[in-house]
Design an enzyme around this catalytic site. Structure first.
Site, PDB file in Angstrom:
ATOM      1  N   ARG A   1     -13.632  -8.683   0.832  1.00 40.97           N
ATOM      2  CA  ARG A   1     -12.199  -8.481   0.571  1.00 40.97           C
ATOM      3  C   ARG A   1     -11.445  -9.801   0.788  1.00 40.97           C
ATOM      4  O   ARG A   1     -10.556 -10.164   0.019  1.00 40.97           O
ATOM      5  CB  ARG A   1     -11.628  -7.399   1.506  1.00 40.97           C
TER       6      ARG A   1
ATOM      7  N   CYS B   1     -16.353   1.590   0.440  1.00 44.32           N
ATOM      8  CA  CYS B   1     -15.186   0.726   0.677  1.00 44.32           C
ATOM      9  C   CYS B   1     -14.776   0.712   2.142  1.00 44.32           C
ATOM     10  O   CYS B   1     -14.081  -0.207   2.567  1.00 44.32           O
ATOM     11  CB  CYS B   1     -14.030   1.181  -0.196  1.00 44.32           C
TER      12      CYS B   1
ATOM     13  N   ASP C   1     -17.350   7.106  -1.243  1.00 48.11           N
ATOM     14  CA  ASP C   1     -16.094   6.950  -0.499  1.00 48.11           C
ATOM     15  C   ASP C   1     -15.788   8.298   0.159  1.00 48.11           C
ATOM     16  O   ASP C   1     -16.431   9.315  -0.133  1.00 48.11           O
ATOM     17  CB  ASP C   1     -14.964   6.505  -1.461  1.00 48.11           C
TER      18      ASP C   1
ATOM     19  N   ARG D   1       0.881  -1.179   0.000  1.00 47.46           N
ATOM     20  CA  ARG D   1       0.000   0.000   0.000  1.00 47.46           C
ATOM     21  C   ARG D   1       0.908   1.215   0.000  1.00 47.46           C
ATOM     22  O   ARG D   1       1.689   1.413   0.937  1.00 47.46           O
ATOM     23  CB  ARG D   1      -0.899  -0.016   1.232  1.00 47.46           C
TER      24      ARG D   1
ATOM     25  N   GLN E   1      -9.933  -3.796  -3.838  1.00 51.37           N
ATOM     26  CA  GLN E   1     -11.242  -3.275  -3.468  1.00 51.37           C
ATOM     27  C   GLN E   1     -12.221  -3.451  -4.628  1.00 51.37           C
ATOM     28  O   GLN E   1     -13.360  -3.885  -4.433  1.00 51.37           O
ATOM     29  CB  GLN E   1     -11.114  -1.789  -3.087  1.00 51.37           C
TER      30      GLN E   1
ATOM     31  N   HIS F   1      -7.274   1.055  -6.568  1.00 54.43           N
ATOM     32  CA  HIS F   1      -7.415   0.125  -5.441  1.00 54.43           C
ATOM     33  C   HIS F   1      -8.052  -1.151  -6.002  1.00 54.43           C
ATOM     34  O   HIS F   1      -9.217  -1.447  -5.757  1.00 54.43           O
ATOM     35  CB  HIS F   1      -8.285   0.785  -4.361  1.00 54.43           C
TER      36      HIS F   1
HETATM   37  N1   CP Z   1     -11.194  -0.366   2.150  1.00 55.10           N
HETATM   38  C1   CP Z   1      -9.926  -0.456   2.613  1.00 55.10           C
HETATM   39  O1   CP Z   1      -8.965  -0.659   1.866  1.00 55.10           O
HETATM   40  O2   CP Z   1      -9.805  -0.322   3.965  1.00 55.10           O
HETATM   41  P1   CP Z   1      -8.444  -0.149   4.776  1.00 55.10           P
HETATM   42  O3   CP Z   1      -7.877   1.192   4.410  1.00 55.10           O
HETATM   43  O4   CP Z   1      -8.844  -0.232   6.216  1.00 55.10           O
HETATM   44  O5   CP Z   1      -7.511  -1.258   4.375  1.00 55.10           O
HETATM   45  N1  NVA Z   2      -9.947   6.695  -1.122  1.00 56.73           N
HETATM   46  C1  NVA Z   2      -9.551   6.223   0.190  1.00 56.73           C
HETATM   47  C2  NVA Z   2      -9.734   4.755   0.284  1.00 56.73           C
HETATM   48  C3  NVA Z   2      -9.369   4.137   1.610  1.00 56.73           C
HETATM   49  C4  NVA Z   2      -9.547   2.646   1.614  1.00 56.73           C
HETATM   50  C5  NVA Z   2      -8.108   6.612   0.462  1.00 56.73           C
HETATM   51  O1  NVA Z   2      -7.269   6.467  -0.442  1.00 56.73           O
HETATM   52  O2  NVA Z   2      -7.816   7.065   1.570  1.00 56.73           O
END
Ligand code: CP
Ligand code: NVA
Length: 307
Positions: A292, A264, A224, A102, A132, A129
């Site tokens: 997930r 999400c 989101d 990530r 997701q 993502h």
């Molecule tokens: N939706 C998602 O990726 O959640 P986290 O940021 O908690 O991993």
């Molecule tokens: N769009 C959000 C998604 C988190 C899972 C972010 O990038 O923070």
């Protein structure tokens, strides 16, 4: 499949096959548990940003199938700061079987994939993502049978989650509509990719400003956060601009009567999504989060070459 970095890297058939595998693994998990197909395999999980779902669902996916996972925090690795990405990739390739990362810049996960000789999974970047997106498609497929012709309305910021949702909808022939404030839409490049995909699949694409127009006939409403990780200094400005894009009961009432509401997570309750909708009869946010686990088991199984 060498890596899992973007939905758009795969054909519609490959995406559909992954979803079908996820459904099979989910059924098996609840019936009798999954067989230990990942025995002796370890997933290295690199995080430059916080996480609940990604961290725990990947860890549990490995454990359920007899493997293990290793959490590597932002402070430990210092990706590209303490050590170059190319060196991190080559060192970890000798320790673990597969990597998930990530990151902030999408380029960084591409760089990891370029230099590692084990598979790399994108666990969220500023661009997209894809894990997701797969869990989202699985959730929609479970509700409607498949995605072909399903009207999906994304309301809010044209961010990483929106890009993967748009691409999975395009791959599977759904009609994707987004309504966002001017200047906060999906960037031009992923839109162009989506247009190319829909030329083959017949999926629809609409880019609107008015959320009420976007949800007309929608079978799925998706939202989101208005401020993604890494954009914290824009938060005050965004909080002023985005309230007309709140998913609340008034907006939901304008969609199809059987609409499902998705997010999400993490949700900023009573900002982009009201409590009554999040906890109401249309919401699928928790089954969506749980998916997930199942979607990622399928991705891991393919990349590890065991399914
Ligand atoms: N939706 C998602 O990726 O959640 P986290 O940021 O908690 O991993
Ligand atoms: N769009 C959000 C998604 C988190 C899972 C972010 O990038 O923070």
């Amino acid at each position: 499949m060498k890596n899992f970095l973007a939905i758009s890297d795969f054909s519609s058939q490959e995406i559909q096959a992954l979803l079908d595998l996820a459904i099979q693994l989910k059924k098996e998990f609840f019936a009798s548990g999954n067989p230990p197909l990942f025995k002796g395999k370890v997933l290295g999980m690199i995080f430059q940003k916080p996480s609940l779902r990604t961290r725990v669902s990947f860890d549990m996916a490995m454990r359920h199938m007899g493997g293990d996972a290793l959490y590597l925090s932002p402070n430990e690795i210092g990706l590209g700061k303490r050590e170059s990405i190319a060196d991190v990739a080559r060192v970890l390739s000798g320790y673990v079987s597969i990597l998930m990362a990530r990151v902030f810049e999408h380029e960084h996960v591409l760089e990891l994939a370029k230099w590692s000789n084990i598979p790399v999974i994108n666990g969220l970047s500023d661009y997209n993502h894809p894990c997701q997106g797969m869990a989202d498609a699985l959730t929609i497929q479970e509700k409607f049978g498949n995605l072909k012709g399903i009207n999906v309305a994304y309301i809010g910021d044209g961010n990483n989650v929106a890009v993967s949702l748009m691409h999975v909808c395009a791959k599977l022939g759904a009609n994707f509509t987004i309504a966002n404030p001017e200047g906060y839409g999906i960037p031009a490049k992923p839109i162009e990719i989506a247009r190319q995909i829909t030329r083959e699949t017949g999926g629809g694409l609409k880019f609107l400003v008015d959320p009420e127009e976007a949800v007309k006939g929608a079978q799925v409403i998706y939202t989101d956060t208005w401020t993604s990780m890494g954009q914290e200094d824009e938060q005050a400005k965004r909080e002023k601009l985005f309230p007309p894009y709140q998913v609340n009961s008034n907006l939901v009432a304008k969609a199809d009567k059987d609409v499902i509401v998705m997010h999400c997570l993490p949700a900023h309750r009573n900002h982009e999504l009201t409590d009554d909708v999040a906890d109401g009869p249309h919401s699928v946010i928790f089954p969506q989060a749980h998916n997930r686990l199942h979607a990622q088991k399928a991705i891991l199984a393919r990349l590890l070459g065991v399914a």
